[in-house]
Design an enzyme around this catalytic site. Structure first.
Site, short mmCIF file in Angstrom:
data_model
loop_
_atom_site.label_atom_id
_atom_site.label_comp_id
_atom_site.label_asym_id
_atom_site.label_seq_id
_atom_site.Cartn_x
_atom_site.Cartn_y
_atom_site.Cartn_z
N GLU A 206 24.30 -33.10 -41.94
CA GLU A 206 24.58 -33.60 -40.59
C GLU A 206 25.09 -35.02 -40.76
OE1 GLU A 206 24.63 -35.72 -37.58
OE2 GLU A 206 22.43 -35.64 -37.58
N CYS B 223 24.18 -40.77 -34.50
CA CYS B 223 25.39 -40.04 -34.86
C CYS B 223 26.01 -39.37 -33.64
CB CYS B 223 25.07 -38.98 -35.92
SG CYS B 223 24.50 -39.66 -37.48
#
Length: 463
Positions: A224, A258
């Protein structure tokens, strides 16, 4: 009570292989335990951590700079994830395959089952360290894996408390080990012999480095990575809703997420009003110490991170953007929320430059088609969002956005545990979430019993 964390030392890179070797030895008997026993250990760890949740939140806020209310939410969510993964483990199952439909296999019985991979390397970020420790490690453990975790150097303390709780709950210490250090330790862990998979949350550069290290052994990757999330705002959008969602979505963890809303691609007719509204919202934020209850934006993870954001803002202005709110400099590790307006689509942060800090970046677009084009021009594709009263048009844009997920009329910083979270393009490989992480960190095995089904049954039941 969870025992206080003892001081830990940095792990020399040359010692990482030994930690992995011991984890491999511990994994075999751990995997042989019935899943109910592995799940029960997660439940016991959750019960041990719960009375200390407030103290753990204070610790997390102090080490990461996350505002206290957000730290409390993360710790509570991580404890819930322990229990959620315990339940997912208990119902982990396989399939009976339709062999009757093929000539020559009509009388076979073919089934599948989930099996552990072995030793999982879990490399963790500073921004949501406790949540992502549990996300990766609880799923891996309940599936029968061992884990060697590498906490972030800037925020290892709360993770260690969770790790010790798992050990106290019955997980063998070598099956939930930790190594501490910088990039050299992470590289040694990702490339160590005996690692079956690497689960990393971090920068795209770190993900690419791990992929290169893993290539010779074809070990599984679960990555990720970065994101430059696009929020498309059409001309009929509800600006009150948008501002509320954008503030929440962009400023979580002081803008260091993120999946934060990093690019707001707004209909040109709304651009100036939205810039003014976001400037007012930015001015209302309380910048201060993370553990002060009134703080809404705390310090970035370190002064270098704040200086980097300041430099990115300066570059954006030099490329044609306008600083509509906030300062263009950092104050130590603090960076007050800023609004960049009128960014050209070809500017760095309008495409591939991810700003990891509390900065709203507005890019005007003349049409929905142009907004979509700008959004998809990025090398990233984690999450995205669309704001519009025209739900059919919003849905059409959602289908065409190159992202792992799209939220309509809400922040793209959206990650309840029940969704498969992850990106496309350079935002990563694989999905996380309850059930999804277990699938990523286990494998499906087929077991076939040939000619098991009898063609006839004596006693008159044949045919």
């Amino acid at each position: 009570m969870v025992a206080p964390q003892p001081p830990h030392e940095l792990t020399p890179a040359e010692q990482v292989q030994g930690v992995v070797d011991r984890a491999a030895v511990a994994q075999r008997p751990w995997a042989r335990l019935p899943v109910r026993e592995r799940a029960a250990a997660l439940d016991r760890a959750a019960a041990a951590l719960e009375p200390d949740a407030g103290e753990l939140a204070e610790l997390l806020a102090a080490e990461s700079g996350k505002p206290l209310g957000q730290a409390e939410f993360e710790v509570g969510g991580a404890i819930a994830l322990l229990r959620g993964n315990a339940e997912e483990g208990r119902r982990l199952g396989g399939r009976v395959l339709p062999t009757e439909g093929n000539t020559g296999t009509e009388y076979d019985l073919a089934t599948t089952r989930r099996e552990p991979l072995g030793v999982i390397a879990a490399i963790l970020p500073f921004n949501f360290p406790v949540e992502l420790f549990v996300e990766k490690c609880a799923a891996a453990l309940v599936a029968g894996n061992a884990v060697v975790a590498k906490p972030p150097p800037d925020a290892p303390l709360a993770i260690e408390r969770f790790r010790l709780a798992l050990v106290g709950a019955g997980v063998p210490a070598d099956a939930i080990a930790a190594v501490h250090g910088g990039a050299d330790v992470g590289a040694a862990l990702a490339g160590a012999d005996g690692v079956a998979a690497v689960s990393l949350t971090g920068s795209t550069a770190a993900g690419v480095a791990v992929a290169k290290a893993a290539a010779p052994t074809l070990r599984r990757l679960h990555l990720e990575l970065g994101g430059n999330n696009a929020c498309i705002v059409l001309a009929d959008a509800d600006l009150d809703l948008l501002v509320a969602e954008a503030v929440r979505g962009r400023l979580m963890m002081n803008g260091q997420a993120c999946s934060a809303t990093k690019r707001i691609i707004v209909a040109a007719a709304l651009h100036d009003e939205l810039a003014d509204r976001l400037a007012s919202a930015a001015a209302e934020q309380v910048v201060g110490p993370a553990r002060a209850r009134e703080t809404t934006v705390g310090p970035l993870i370190n002064p270098d991170a704040a200086a980097r954001v300041a430099a990115q803002v300066g570059t954006a202005v030099s490329q044609g953007g306008r600083l509509a709110a906030g300062a263009d400099g950092a104050d130590g590790a603090y960076f007050a929320p800023a609004v960049l307006a009128g960014l050209p689509p070809e500017s760095d942060i309008a495409r591939d430059e991810e700003v990891f800090g509390p900065v709203f970046s507005l890019i005007p677009a003349a049409t929905p088609e142009r907004a979509l084009e700008i959004a998809n021009a990025s090398e990233y594709g984690l999450m995205a969002s669309v704001f519009s009263a025209d739900l059919e048009l919003a849905w059409a844009l959602a289908e065409r956005l190159e992202a792992g997920g799209v939220v309509i009329n809400g922040s793209d910083n959206y990650r309840p545990p029940v969704i498969p979270f992850g990106g496309v393009k350079l935002s990563g490989v694989g999905r996380e979430g309850l059930g999804y992480t277990i699938e990523e960190l286990s494998r499906e095995k087929t077991i076939v019993l040939r000619r098991f089904r009898r063609r006839t049954v004596d006693g008159g039941l044949g045919g």
